[in-house]
Design a protein around this motif. Structure first.
Motif, mmCIF file in Angstrom:
data_model
loop_
_atom_site.group_PDB
_atom_site.id
_atom_site.type_symbol
_atom_site.label_atom_id
_atom_site.label_comp_id
_atom_site.label_asym_id
_atom_site.label_seq_id
_atom_site.Cartn_x
_atom_site.Cartn_y
_atom_site.Cartn_z
ATOM 1 N N SER A 296 0.661 -1.364 -0.168
ATOM 2 C CA SER A 296 -0.122 0.227 -0.230
ATOM 3 C C SER A 296 0.860 1.034 -0.252
ATOM 4 C CB SER A 296 -1.215 -0.270 1.265
ATOM 5 O OG SER A 296 -1.422 1.202 1.512
ATOM 6 N N ILE A 297 1.978 1.275 1.362
ATOM 7 C CA ILE A 297 3.204 2.550 0.727
ATOM 8 C C ILE A 297 3.825 2.487 -0.693
ATOM 9 C CG2 ILE A 297 4.908 3.174 2.007
ATOM 10 C CD1 ILE A 297 2.076 3.114 3.579
ATOM 11 N N LYS A 298 3.843 1.403 -1.010
ATOM 12 C CA LYS A 298 4.721 2.399 -2.521
ATOM 13 C C LYS A 298 3.698 1.886 -3.088
ATOM 14 C CE LYS A 298 7.368 -2.031 -1.653
ATOM 15 N NZ LYS A 298 7.944 -3.711 -2.235
ATOM 16 N N VAL A 299 2.485 1.779 -3.384
ATOM 17 C CA VAL A 299 0.982 2.376 -4.817
ATOM 18 C C VAL A 299 1.022 3.714 -4.553
ATOM 19 C CG1 VAL A 299 -0.395 1.612 -5.508
ATOM 20 C CG2 VAL A 299 0.284 0.129 -5.306
ATOM 21 N N THR A 300 0.877 4.352 -2.943
ATOM 22 C CA THR A 300 0.938 5.392 -2.889
ATOM 23 C C THR A 300 1.767 6.257 -2.587
ATOM 24 O OG1 THR A 300 -0.942 4.269 -1.249
ATOM 25 C CG2 THR A 300 -0.136 7.066 -0.886
ATOM 26 N N GLN A 301 3.546 5.757 -2.839
ATOM 27 C CA GLN A 301 4.076 6.535 -3.089
ATOM 28 C C GLN A 301 4.412 7.008 -3.997
ATOM 29 O OE1 GLN A 301 8.196 5.431 -0.878
ATOM 30 N NE2 GLN A 301 9.053 5.451 -3.408
ATOM 31 N N HIS A 302 4.226 5.740 -5.334
ATOM 32 C CA HIS A 302 3.825 5.999 -6.837
ATOM 33 C C HIS A 302 3.180 6.666 -6.604
ATOM 34 C CE1 HIS A 302 4.590 5.021 -11.260
ATOM 35 N NE2 HIS A 302 3.034 4.843 -10.508
ATOM 36 N N ARG A 303 2.134 7.052 -6.754
ATOM 37 C CA ARG A 303 0.946 7.500 -6.922
ATOM 38 C C ARG A 303 0.782 9.192 -6.766
ATOM 39 N NH1 ARG A 303 -4.356 3.434 -6.180
ATOM 40 N NH2 ARG A 303 -3.983 2.519 -7.798
ATOM 41 N N ALA A 304 1.737 8.852 -4.957
ATOM 42 C CA ALA A 304 2.056 10.759 -4.860
ATOM 43 C C ALA A 304 3.355 11.458 -6.072
ATOM 44 C CB ALA A 304 2.081 10.874 -3.264
ATOM 45 N N LEU A 305 4.310 10.304 -6.491
ATOM 46 C CA LEU A 305 5.098 11.284 -6.674
ATOM 47 C C LEU A 305 4.690 11.662 -7.736
ATOM 48 C CD1 LEU A 305 8.712 8.829 -5.885
ATOM 49 C CD2 LEU A 305 8.021 11.352 -5.233
ATOM 50 N N LYS A 306 3.373 10.434 -8.598
ATOM 51 C CA LYS A 306 2.780 11.341 -10.083
ATOM 52 C C LYS A 306 2.378 12.710 -9.796
ATOM 53 C CE LYS A 306 0.057 9.326 -13.608
ATOM 54 N NZ LYS A 306 -1.293 8.248 -13.766
ATOM 55 N N ASP A 307 1.308 12.611 -8.976
ATOM 56 C CA ASP A 307 0.560 13.838 -8.704
ATOM 57 C C ASP A 307 1.611 14.993 -8.468
ATOM 58 O OD1 ASP A 307 -1.650 12.079 -8.887
ATOM 59 O OD2 ASP A 307 -2.191 12.564 -6.305
ATOM 60 N N LEU A 308 2.480 14.740 -7.520
ATOM 61 C CA LEU A 308 3.112 16.068 -7.666
ATOM 62 C C LEU A 308 3.838 16.446 -8.768
ATOM 63 C CD1 LEU A 308 4.413 17.507 -4.786
ATOM 64 C CD2 LEU A 308 6.429 16.363 -5.094
ATOM 65 N N ARG A 309 4.560 15.577 -9.313
ATOM 66 C CA ARG A 309 5.455 15.744 -10.644
ATOM 67 C C ARG A 309 4.326 17.015 -11.561
ATOM 68 N NH1 ARG A 309 6.156 10.874 -12.622
ATOM 69 N NH2 ARG A 309 9.243 11.149 -11.262
ATOM 70 N N LEU A 310 3.035 16.449 -11.762
ATOM 71 C CA LEU A 310 2.196 17.574 -12.126
ATOM 72 C C LEU A 310 1.848 18.361 -12.471
ATOM 73 C CD1 LEU A 310 -0.162 13.984 -13.264
ATOM 74 C CD2 LEU A 310 1.033 14.806 -14.981
ATOM 75 N N ILE A 311 1.481 18.711 -10.728
ATOM 76 C CA ILE A 311 1.684 19.875 -9.671
ATOM 77 C C ILE A 311 2.230 21.205 -10.293
ATOM 78 C CG2 ILE A 311 1.225 20.562 -7.545
ATOM 79 C CD1 ILE A 311 -0.459 18.378 -6.373
ATOM 80 N N LEU A 312 4.037 20.072 -10.455
ATOM 81 C CA LEU A 312 4.843 21.159 -10.193
ATOM 82 C C LEU A 312 4.833 21.500 -11.470
ATOM 83 C CD1 LEU A 312 7.937 18.978 -7.666
ATOM 84 C CD2 LEU A 312 7.044 21.705 -7.798
ATOM 85 N N GLU A 313 4.785 20.536 -12.815
ATOM 86 C CA GLU A 313 4.964 20.702 -14.109
ATOM 87 C C GLU A 313 3.486 22.276 -14.394
ATOM 88 O OE1 GLU A 313 3.928 17.374 -15.754
ATOM 89 O OE2 GLU A 313 6.245 17.031 -16.137
ATOM 90 N N SER A 314 2.401 21.648 -13.628
ATOM 91 C CA SER A 314 1.439 22.211 -14.277
ATOM 92 C C SER A 314 2.131 24.585 -13.560
ATOM 93 C CB SER A 314 -0.389 22.733 -13.065
ATOM 94 O OG SER A 314 0.404 22.528 -12.218
ATOM 95 N N HIS A 315 2.582 24.507 -12.166
ATOM 96 C CA HIS A 315 2.963 25.704 -12.135
ATOM 97 C C HIS A 315 4.402 26.124 -12.066
ATOM 98 C CE1 HIS A 315 1.145 25.029 -8.042
ATOM 99 N NE2 HIS A 315 -0.414 24.723 -8.896
ATOM 100 N N THR A 316 5.363 25.052 -13.505
ATOM 101 C CA THR A 316 6.427 25.423 -13.429
ATOM 102 C C THR A 316 6.437 25.329 -15.504
ATOM 103 O OG1 THR A 316 7.603 23.719 -14.053
ATOM 104 C CG2 THR A 316 7.624 24.660 -11.875
ATOM 105 N N GLY A 317 5.335 24.984 -15.403
ATOM 106 C CA GLY A 317 4.784 24.587 -17.532
ATOM 107 C C GLY A 317 6.470 24.410 -17.661
ATOM 108 N N GLU A 318 7.718 22.983 -16.712
ATOM 109 C CA GLU A 318 8.378 22.028 -17.393
ATOM 110 C C GLU A 318 7.657 20.726 -17.181
ATOM 111 O OE1 GLU A 318 11.482 23.525 -15.731
ATOM 112 O OE2 GLU A 318 10.763 25.893 -15.829
ATOM 113 N N ASP A 319 8.539 20.081 -18.812
ATOM 114 C CA ASP A 319 8.119 18.955 -17.633
ATOM 115 C C ASP A 319 9.211 18.137 -17.081
ATOM 116 O OD1 ASP A 319 6.196 18.597 -19.592
ATOM 117 O OD2 ASP A 319 7.380 17.553 -21.440
ATOM 118 N N LEU A 320 8.870 17.579 -16.132
ATOM 119 C CA LEU A 320 9.991 17.352 -14.953
ATOM 120 C C LEU A 320 9.945 15.629 -15.507
ATOM 121 C CD1 LEU A 320 9.055 19.209 -12.024
ATOM 122 C CD2 LEU A 320 9.713 19.186 -13.055
#
Length: 87
Positions: A63-87
């Motif tokens: 459960s932690i591994k899955v949540t970590q993967h999903r959280a990192l994906k979400d975090l990446r999308l949030i950062l990309e939307s704020h910076t306009g850059e692909d991470l």
């Protein structure tokens, strides 16, 4: 390409850039659900292994591994939307 955020041998400009990156990540974390925040903080800030995070949060390691993967994906999308850059 990953950036080194260590302060060893950095110019003042690099130190400022790294501080901005840290602040962006902290702000992006606030947009995640609390459980996802907890997982990322325990894993990457506290540096705890998956098994220990699972024990602390009362979940399975998978459960932690899955949540970590999903959280990192979400975090990446949030950062990309704020910076306009692909991470």
């Amino acid at each position: 390409q990953a950036k080194n955020i260590s302060t060893d041998e950095q110019s003042p400009a690099e130190m400022v850039e790294n501080q901005i990156i840290i602040e962006q990540i902290q702000a992006a974390l606030q947009n995640l659900k609390p459980f996802k925040q907890d997982v990322l903080i325990l894993r990457f800030i506290a540096g705890l292994p998956v098994k220990e995070v699972a024990s602390i949060l009362g979940k399975t390691s998978n459960s932690i591994k899955v949540t970590q993967h999903r959280a990192l994906k979400d975090l990446r999308l949030i950062l990309e939307s704020h910076t306009g850059e692909d991470l």
